[in-house]
Design a protein around this motif. Structure first.
Motif, mmCIF file in Angstrom:
data_model
loop_
_atom_site.group_PDB
_atom_site.id
_atom_site.type_symbol
_atom_site.label_atom_id
_atom_site.label_comp_id
_atom_site.label_asym_id
_atom_site.label_seq_id
_atom_site.Cartn_x
_atom_site.Cartn_y
_atom_site.Cartn_z
ATOM 1 N N LEU A 37 0.824 -1.211 0.000
ATOM 2 C CA LEU A 37 0.000 0.000 0.000
ATOM 3 C C LEU A 37 0.861 1.264 0.000
ATOM 4 N N GLN A 38 2.005 1.224 0.692
ATOM 5 C CA GLN A 38 2.852 2.409 0.757
ATOM 6 C C GLN A 38 3.687 2.619 -0.499
ATOM 7 N N HIS A 39 4.050 1.541 -1.181
ATOM 8 C CA HIS A 39 4.949 1.678 -2.327
ATOM 9 C C HIS A 39 4.241 1.631 -3.680
ATOM 10 N N ASN A 40 2.952 1.408 -3.674
ATOM 11 C CA ASN A 40 2.198 1.359 -4.917
ATOM 12 C C ASN A 40 1.662 2.756 -5.232
ATOM 13 N N PRO A 41 2.147 3.398 -6.296
ATOM 14 C CA PRO A 41 1.685 4.746 -6.600
ATOM 15 C C PRO A 41 0.198 4.815 -6.973
ATOM 16 N N ASN A 42 -0.413 3.677 -7.314
ATOM 17 C CA ASN A 42 -1.825 3.661 -7.689
ATOM 18 C C ASN A 42 -2.749 3.338 -6.511
ATOM 19 N N SER A 43 -2.187 3.159 -5.334
ATOM 20 C CA SER A 43 -2.999 2.806 -4.176
ATOM 21 C C SER A 43 -3.842 3.995 -3.730
ATOM 22 N N ARG A 44 -5.098 3.720 -3.429
ATOM 23 C CA ARG A 44 -6.003 4.771 -2.930
ATOM 24 C C ARG A 44 -6.041 4.774 -1.414
ATOM 25 N N TYR A 45 -5.296 3.885 -0.777
ATOM 26 C CA TYR A 45 -5.416 3.685 0.660
ATOM 27 C C TYR A 45 -4.231 4.281 1.416
ATOM 28 N N HIS A 46 -4.551 4.831 2.587
ATOM 29 C CA HIS A 46 -3.519 5.374 3.477
ATOM 30 C C HIS A 46 -3.648 4.645 4.816
ATOM 31 N N VAL A 47 -2.622 3.882 5.166
ATOM 32 C CA VAL A 47 -2.670 3.073 6.388
ATOM 33 C C VAL A 47 -2.481 3.978 7.595
ATOM 34 N N GLN A 48 -3.461 3.936 8.494
ATOM 35 C CA GLN A 48 -3.431 4.761 9.695
ATOM 36 C C GLN A 48 -2.814 4.032 10.884
ATOM 37 N N CYS A 49 -3.110 2.702 10.998
ATOM 38 C CA CYS A 49 -2.615 1.954 12.149
ATOM 39 C C CYS A 49 -2.773 0.453 11.921
ATOM 40 N N PHE A 50 -2.174 -0.300 12.843
ATOM 41 C CA PHE A 50 -2.335 -1.755 12.911
ATOM 42 C C PHE A 50 -3.133 -2.086 14.161
ATOM 43 N N PHE A 51 -3.762 -3.256 14.128
ATOM 44 C CA PHE A 51 -4.304 -3.891 15.334
ATOM 45 C C PHE A 51 -3.771 -5.314 15.353
#
Length: 193
Positions: free
Chosen positions: A158-172
Motif C-alpha cells: 500500500l505504501q509503495h504502490n503509486p496507484n494505491s487509494r489507501y492510506h494506512v493509519q494503524c495496525f491492530f
C-alpha cells in the motif's frame, strides 16, 4: 529514464569514487604527514583501484538491483563487492605496480566511497517512499488487522504502490507486546478485540 537506470547509477558511483579520492587528496594537503605510500604512481593506483571495484560491483550484480525495493541483501552485496574490489586492488597493486596506497588510506577511501554509495541509495529510496506516500486527496484511511509478516507485506504494497487509494493509519494485533510500537512509522494502536 528507467532505460538508463543502470548507466546513471554507474555514473553516479564513478562520481562518488572521484569525490572519495578528492577527499583523500584534500586531507593530504591539509595534513601532509598523512600521505603515505604510492606518491609517484598515485594516478595508476587510483585507476587500478577503480577498475577492481567496478569489476567487483559487476560480479556482485549490484547494478541489477531495483534499489527502491532494496532490503539488507542488496546493501550487503554492495558492501561485499566493495570489500572484494579493494581486496583485489591490494593483491594486484602489489603484483603489478609493486607498491600500493597505504592500507589505512585505502581503508579511508573505501569507507568514504561505500558510505557515499549507501547514502545515495538510501536517499533515493526515501525520496521514492515519501513521494508515493504523500497524502493524496481522497485517500481512504485504513487499519490493518495483524501486525505480523503478512500485515507488513500489505503495508509495503500500500505504501509503495503509486496507484494505491489507501492510506494506512494503524495496525491492530493480538500480541500485547506489539501494542504501542511502530512498524515502518505506522503505530500498532491496540488489540484486535
Amino acid at each position: 529514464m528507467n532505460r538508463f537506470r543502470k548507466q546513471l547509477l554507474f555514473l553516479c558511483d564513478a562520481l562518488l569514487f572521484l569525490l572519495a579520492v578528492a577527499g583523500y587528496k584534500f586531507i593530504t594537503v591539509l595534513l601532509p604527514y598523512t600521505e603515505v605510500g604510492a606518491r609517484g604512481s598515485f594516478p595508476k593506483n587510483v585507476l587500478l583501484l577503480y577498475g577492481c571495484t567496478v569489476v567487483a560491483q559487476l560480479l556482485f550484480r549490484t547494478y541489477d538491483s531495483l534499489w527502491r525495493y532494496a532490503e539488507s541483501r542488496e546493501y550487503l552485496a554492495l558492501l561485499g563487492a566493495a570489500i572484494c574490489g579493494f581486496g583485489a586492488y591490494e593483491i594486484f597493486s602489489r603484483a603489478l605496480l609493486h607498491e600500493a596506497i597505504s592500507f589505512v588510506l585505502l581503508a579511508a577511501i573505501a569507507s568514504l566511497w561505500v558510505l557515499e554509495m549507501l547514502a545515495v541509495r538510501f536517499s533515493y529510496r526515501m525520496y521514492r517512499t515519501f513521494s508515493i506516500q504523500r497524502e493524496q486527496p481522497g485517500a481512504v484511511p485504513v487499519a490493518i488487522i495483524g501486525a505480523g509478516s503478512a500485515g507488513v507485506q500489505l503495508l509495503d504494497e500500500l505504501q509503495h504502490n503509486p496507484n494505491s487509494r489507501y492510506h494506512v493509519q494503524c495496525f491492530f494485533d493480538d500480541d500485547p507486546a506489539k501494542v504501542n510500537k511502530r512498524i515502518r512509522g505506522v503505530p500498532v494502536s491496540g488489540l484486535i478485540s
